[in-house]
Write a protein that holds these residues in place. Structure first.
Motif, PDB file in Angstrom:
ATOM      1  N   MET A 130       0.806  -1.190   0.000  1.00  0.00           N
ATOM      2  CA  MET A 130       0.000   0.000   0.000  1.00  0.00           C
ATOM      3  C   MET A 130       0.859   1.268   0.000  1.00  0.00           C
ATOM      4  SD  MET A 130      -3.108  -0.122  -0.362  1.00  0.00           S
ATOM      5  CE  MET A 130      -4.687   0.448   0.014  1.00  0.00           C
ATOM      6  N   ASN A 131       1.974   1.214   0.708  1.00  0.00           N
ATOM      7  CA  ASN A 131       2.852   2.377   0.778  1.00  0.00           C
ATOM      8  C   ASN A 131       3.512   2.681  -0.557  1.00  0.00           C
ATOM      9  OD1 ASN A 131       2.251   2.767   3.429  1.00  0.00           O
ATOM     10  ND2 ASN A 131       3.988   1.575   4.194  1.00  0.00           N
ATOM     11  N   ALA A 132       3.731   1.665  -1.372  1.00  0.00           N
ATOM     12  CA  ALA A 132       4.350   1.886  -2.673  1.00  0.00           C
ATOM     13  C   ALA A 132       3.404   2.594  -3.631  1.00  0.00           C
ATOM     14  CB  ALA A 132       4.800   0.555  -3.276  1.00  0.00           C
ATOM     15  N   ALA A 133       2.105   2.463  -3.390  1.00  0.00           N
ATOM     16  CA  ALA A 133       1.116   3.091  -4.265  1.00  0.00           C
ATOM     17  C   ALA A 133       0.995   4.585  -3.996  1.00  0.00           C
ATOM     18  CB  ALA A 133      -0.240   2.419  -4.105  1.00  0.00           C
ATOM     19  N   GLN A 134       1.279   5.011  -2.804  1.00  0.00           N
ATOM     20  CA  GLN A 134       1.125   6.422  -2.468  1.00  0.00           C
ATOM     21  C   GLN A 134       2.062   7.333  -3.266  1.00  0.00           C
ATOM     22  OE1 GLN A 134       1.446   6.520   1.774  1.00  0.00           O
ATOM     23  NE2 GLN A 134      -0.755   6.330   2.064  1.00  0.00           N
ATOM     24  N   TRP A 143       3.275   6.825  -6.196  1.00  0.00           N
ATOM     25  CA  TRP A 143       2.810   6.786  -7.579  1.00  0.00           C
ATOM     26  C   TRP A 143       1.586   7.687  -7.765  1.00  0.00           C
ATOM     27  CZ3 TRP A 143      -1.699   5.129  -9.962  1.00  0.00           C
ATOM     28  CH2 TRP A 143      -1.632   5.065 -11.355  1.00  0.00           C
ATOM     29  N   THR A 144       0.660   7.656  -6.821  1.00  0.00           N
ATOM     30  CA  THR A 144      -0.544   8.497  -6.945  1.00  0.00           C
ATOM     31  C   THR A 144      -0.192   9.967  -6.779  1.00  0.00           C
ATOM     32  OG1 THR A 144      -1.059   8.159  -4.613  1.00  0.00           O
ATOM     33  CG2 THR A 144      -2.121   6.687  -6.192  1.00  0.00           C
ATOM     34  N   LYS A 145       0.751  10.265  -5.895  1.00  0.00           N
ATOM     35  CA  LYS A 145       1.180  11.659  -5.735  1.00  0.00           C
ATOM     36  C   LYS A 145       1.841  12.175  -7.009  1.00  0.00           C
ATOM     37  CE  LYS A 145       1.828  12.305  -0.818  1.00  0.00           C
ATOM     38  NZ  LYS A 145       2.772  12.661   0.236  1.00  0.00           N
ATOM     39  N   LEU A 146       2.699  11.339  -7.593  1.00  0.00           N
ATOM     40  CA  LEU A 146       3.367  11.725  -8.833  1.00  0.00           C
ATOM     41  C   LEU A 146       2.348  11.938  -9.949  1.00  0.00           C
ATOM     42  CD1 LEU A 146       6.031  12.164 -10.333  1.00  0.00           C
ATOM     43  CD2 LEU A 146       6.010   9.717 -10.869  1.00  0.00           C
ATOM     44  N   PHE A 147       1.387  11.042 -10.043  1.00  0.00           N
ATOM     45  CA  PHE A 147       0.346  11.179 -11.062  1.00  0.00           C
ATOM     46  C   PHE A 147      -0.477  12.450 -10.842  1.00  0.00           C
ATOM     47  CE2 PHE A 147      -3.976  10.396 -12.624  1.00  0.00           C
ATOM     48  CZ  PHE A 147      -3.684  10.209 -13.965  1.00  0.00           C
ATOM     49  N   ALA A 148      -0.827  12.723  -9.596  1.00  0.00           N
ATOM     50  CA  ALA A 148      -1.615  13.919  -9.275  1.00  0.00           C
ATOM     51  C   ALA A 148      -0.832  15.191  -9.613  1.00  0.00           C
ATOM     52  CB  ALA A 148      -2.020  13.909  -7.813  1.00  0.00           C
ATOM     53  N   GLN A 149       0.465  15.187  -9.329  1.00  0.00           N
ATOM     54  CA  GLN A 149       1.282  16.368  -9.636  1.00  0.00           C
ATOM     55  C   GLN A 149       1.401  16.575 -11.142  1.00  0.00           C
ATOM     56  OE1 GLN A 149       4.920  15.472  -7.630  1.00  0.00           O
ATOM     57  NE2 GLN A 149       4.229  16.297  -5.654  1.00  0.00           N
TER      58      GLN A 149
END
Length: 95
Positions: free
Chosen positions: A1-5, A7-13
């Motif tokens: 789950m921590n590895a997904a965070q 990636w989602t932050k990078l995608f959101a940015q």
């Protein structure tokens, strides 16, 4: 789950940067036009509010008188843009 965070932050940015780029692409060419139109509307509003003081009969002068204090700080720039070298009002000496 921590590895997904991350990636989602990078995608959101990246998505936010893409959205901001598109916003600039579409609004950028019209920014000067919008600023010019806003200035024109502000000048017209100032003329309406100061109309009674300039000698133009105004049936709404009672209601527009409360806007006078907010116009004093921009009055000098306004009368210079309108082509009046000196203040047209006797009770407002800005020059």
């Amino acid at each position: 789950m921590n590895a997904a965070q991350p990636w989602t932050k990078l995608f959101a940015q990246r998505w936010a940067a893409f959205r901001d780029g598109l916003d600039e692409f579409y609004k950028g060419p019209y920014r000067q036009m919008f600023a010019r139109e806003k200035q024109s509307e502000d000048d017209f509003f100032t003329l309406i509010v100061l109309g009674e003081a300039l000698g133009v009969p105004d049936p709404a002068a009672y209601y527009t008188a409360e806007f006078l204090p907010s116009l004093y700080q921009d009055f000098h720039a306004w009368h210079r843009r309108m082509g009046m070298p000196d203040s047209p009002l006797d009770h407002i000496a800005c020059c």
